[in-house]
Design an enzyme around this catalytic site. Structure first.
Site, PDB file in Angstrom:
ATOM      1  N   ARG A 232       0.858  -1.177   0.000  1.00  0.00           N
ATOM      2  CA  ARG A 232       0.000   0.000   0.000  1.00  0.00           C
ATOM      3  C   ARG A 232       0.894   1.227   0.000  1.00  0.00           C
ATOM      4  O   ARG A 232       1.987   1.228   0.587  1.00  0.00           O
ATOM      5  CB  ARG A 232      -0.915   0.036   1.233  1.00  0.00           C
ATOM      6  CG  ARG A 232      -2.037  -0.984   1.212  1.00  0.00           C
ATOM      7  CD  ARG A 232      -3.096  -0.625   0.181  1.00  0.00           C
ATOM      8  NE  ARG A 232      -4.269  -1.490   0.256  1.00  0.00           N
ATOM      9  CZ  ARG A 232      -4.428  -2.606  -0.440  1.00  0.00           C
ATOM     10  NH1 ARG A 232      -3.445  -3.009  -1.240  1.00  0.00           N
ATOM     11  NH2 ARG A 232      -5.532  -3.323  -0.329  1.00  0.00           N
ATOM     12  N   ASP A 255       3.885   0.001  -7.468  1.00  0.00           N
ATOM     13  CA  ASP A 255       2.533  -0.245  -7.970  1.00  0.00           C
ATOM     14  C   ASP A 255       1.514   0.551  -7.177  1.00  0.00           C
ATOM     15  O   ASP A 255       0.365   0.669  -7.596  1.00  0.00           O
ATOM     16  CB  ASP A 255       2.191  -1.740  -7.903  1.00  0.00           C
ATOM     17  CG  ASP A 255       0.841  -2.051  -8.531  1.00  0.00           C
ATOM     18  OD1 ASP A 255       0.594  -1.588  -9.661  1.00  0.00           O
ATOM     19  OD2 ASP A 255       0.026  -2.734  -7.885  1.00  0.00           O
ATOM     20  N   GLU A 260      -2.729   8.415  -3.764  1.00  0.00           N
ATOM     21  CA  GLU A 260      -3.161   7.521  -4.837  1.00  0.00           C
ATOM     22  C   GLU A 260      -4.626   7.785  -5.153  1.00  0.00           C
ATOM     23  O   GLU A 260      -5.433   7.842  -4.216  1.00  0.00           O
ATOM     24  CB  GLU A 260      -2.967   6.061  -4.416  1.00  0.00           C
ATOM     25  CG  GLU A 260      -3.263   5.070  -5.526  1.00  0.00           C
ATOM     26  CD  GLU A 260      -2.984   3.617  -5.118  1.00  0.00           C
ATOM     27  OE1 GLU A 260      -3.918   2.793  -5.295  1.00  0.00           O
ATOM     28  OE2 GLU A 260      -1.881   3.327  -4.637  1.00  0.00           O
ATOM     29  N   HIS A 279      -1.431   0.661  -9.623  1.00  0.00           N
ATOM     30  CA  HIS A 279      -2.111  -0.251  -8.695  1.00  0.00           C
ATOM     31  C   HIS A 279      -2.847  -1.353  -9.462  1.00  0.00           C
ATOM     32  O   HIS A 279      -4.070  -1.491  -9.378  1.00  0.00           O
ATOM     33  CB  HIS A 279      -3.080   0.510  -7.789  1.00  0.00           C
ATOM     34  CG  HIS A 279      -3.418  -0.248  -6.536  1.00  0.00           C
ATOM     35  ND1 HIS A 279      -3.875   0.358  -5.405  1.00  0.00           N
ATOM     36  CD2 HIS A 279      -3.363  -1.588  -6.247  1.00  0.00           C
ATOM     37  CE1 HIS A 279      -4.092  -0.546  -4.457  1.00  0.00           C
ATOM     38  NE2 HIS A 279      -3.795  -1.747  -4.948  1.00  0.00           N
ATOM     39  N   VAL A 280      -2.092  -2.134 -10.184  1.00  0.00           N
ATOM     40  CA  VAL A 280      -2.662  -3.207 -11.006  1.00  0.00           C
ATOM     41  C   VAL A 280      -2.168  -4.582 -10.550  1.00  0.00           C
ATOM     42  O   VAL A 280      -2.259  -5.559 -11.296  1.00  0.00           O
ATOM     43  CB  VAL A 280      -2.346  -2.996 -12.504  1.00  0.00           C
ATOM     44  CG1 VAL A 280      -3.093  -1.780 -13.027  1.00  0.00           C
ATOM     45  CG2 VAL A 280      -0.840  -2.842 -12.745  1.00  0.00           C
TER      46      VAL A 280
END
Length: 316
Positions: A232, A255, A260, A279-280
């Site tokens: 995170r 990522d 975000e 964020h994939v």
């Protein structure tokens, strides 16, 4: 207690798309739209919409006076934690263990290899028709430190095995021994970080990991080391990371970021030596079939009065 026929289930998949659902439950499709599909007060089992953010995830919780299970479709639960105080006592919160390990571990390896072997520079070179030959770092003979050795961290190590790393060290909340070796605690990080060429973050976001990767953590990493974050964004202090990237001392492959989504104009976008993906980690073709199998299994247990799996917290 066995669920009755009137028990409502809210989930972000149409019921006719999932095989093996028990017929004794009443299914409602809800994927975060403004209008609810039914009265939240009748919901007994709530499957949280995936990747829709905390505001949507917790919005119906205040009205779910009869809910017994809240099932996330993510490995982390931080997006629903702000609403847990709205729930009655005894509600079981379950995560999606078993759904995201393969995809997230794939991305972690992709980020490591792409960063070490210079893929971002090759892409920029292709855009400019430049042949950027040269020698680049290999993953072989590198020491890797995995911070957050749960099921995803273990899956990452599974995929590191063929790459002939010099060493893989593991850190988790509690010390233990695995078939591959010891798992250290966060207290051991000062001794482990100076030996790590690659540091992979796969830890949950909680009070003990919020801002864990700050100035002191980063300073302990050796020159030229690579930080990979598939956990995170809040695990990393962005300002401290930017200082290290802009100095050229460290590299990063992220990522997840804090904030975000990363807003336009944020300096992290154009910092040197950083590779960013949006964020994939879990957003792959593997997600939907695995998530549906998880939901079907959990609802079958629920309808039969059996214990659900992956319980990470019970409200009290």
């Amino acid at each position: 207690m066995t669920s009755k026929k009137t028990s409502d289930v809210w989930m972000p998949f149409p019921a006719d798309e999932i095989e093996g659902l028990p017929e004794s439950l009443n299914y409602h499709f809800w994927d975060g739209e403004q209008d609810y599909p039914a009265d939240p007060a009748d919901c007994a089992f709530y499957v949280v919409p995936y990747m829709k953010g905390s505001q949507i995830a917790v919005r119906p919780l205040a009205g779910m006076a009869q809910v017994q299970v809240v099932q996330t479709l993510s490995a982390g639960i931080d997006h629903v934690e702000p609403g847990l105080g709205l729930l009655p006592a005894g509600v079981r919160l379950c995560n999606a263990k078993g759904v995201h390990e393969a995809s997230t571990a794939e991305l972690a390896l992709a980020l490591i290899l792409a960063s070490l072997r210079g893929f971002p520079g090759f892409v920029h070179g292709q855009d400019k028709e430049e042949w950027r030959a040269g020698f680049y770092p290999a993953l072989a003979d590198k020491s890797v430190l995995i911070v957050g050795y749960g099921s995803i961290g273990a899956a990452i190590e599974d995929r590191l095995a063929p790459f002939e790393c010099a060493r893989v060290a593991r850190v988790a909340r509690s010390a233990r021994t695995t078939a591959r070796g010891p798992v250290h605690t966060l207290d051991d990080l000062p001794a482990l970080l100076p030996e790590a060429d690659v540091v992979v973050l796969s830890t949950p976001l909680n009070p003990s990991t919020q801002g864990l990767v700050g100035a002191e953590f980063l300073a302990a990493m050796p020159d030229g080391a690579l930080l990979v974050n598939v956990a995170r964004g809040g695990v990393v202090d962005t300002k401290s990371l930017l200082l290290e990237l802009e100095s050229g001392r460290l590299r990063a492959a992220l990522d997840v970021t804090d904030p975000e989504p990363l807003p336009s104009g944020h300096p992290l976008w154009h910092a040197p030596n950083v590779l960013i993906t949006p964020h994939v980690g879990g957003s792959t073709s593997a997600f939907r079939p695995r998530a549906k199998r998880l939901v079907a299994g959990q609802l079958s247990r629920f309808a039969a009065g059996e214990p659900v799996q992956n319980v990470v917290r019970t409200t009290g």
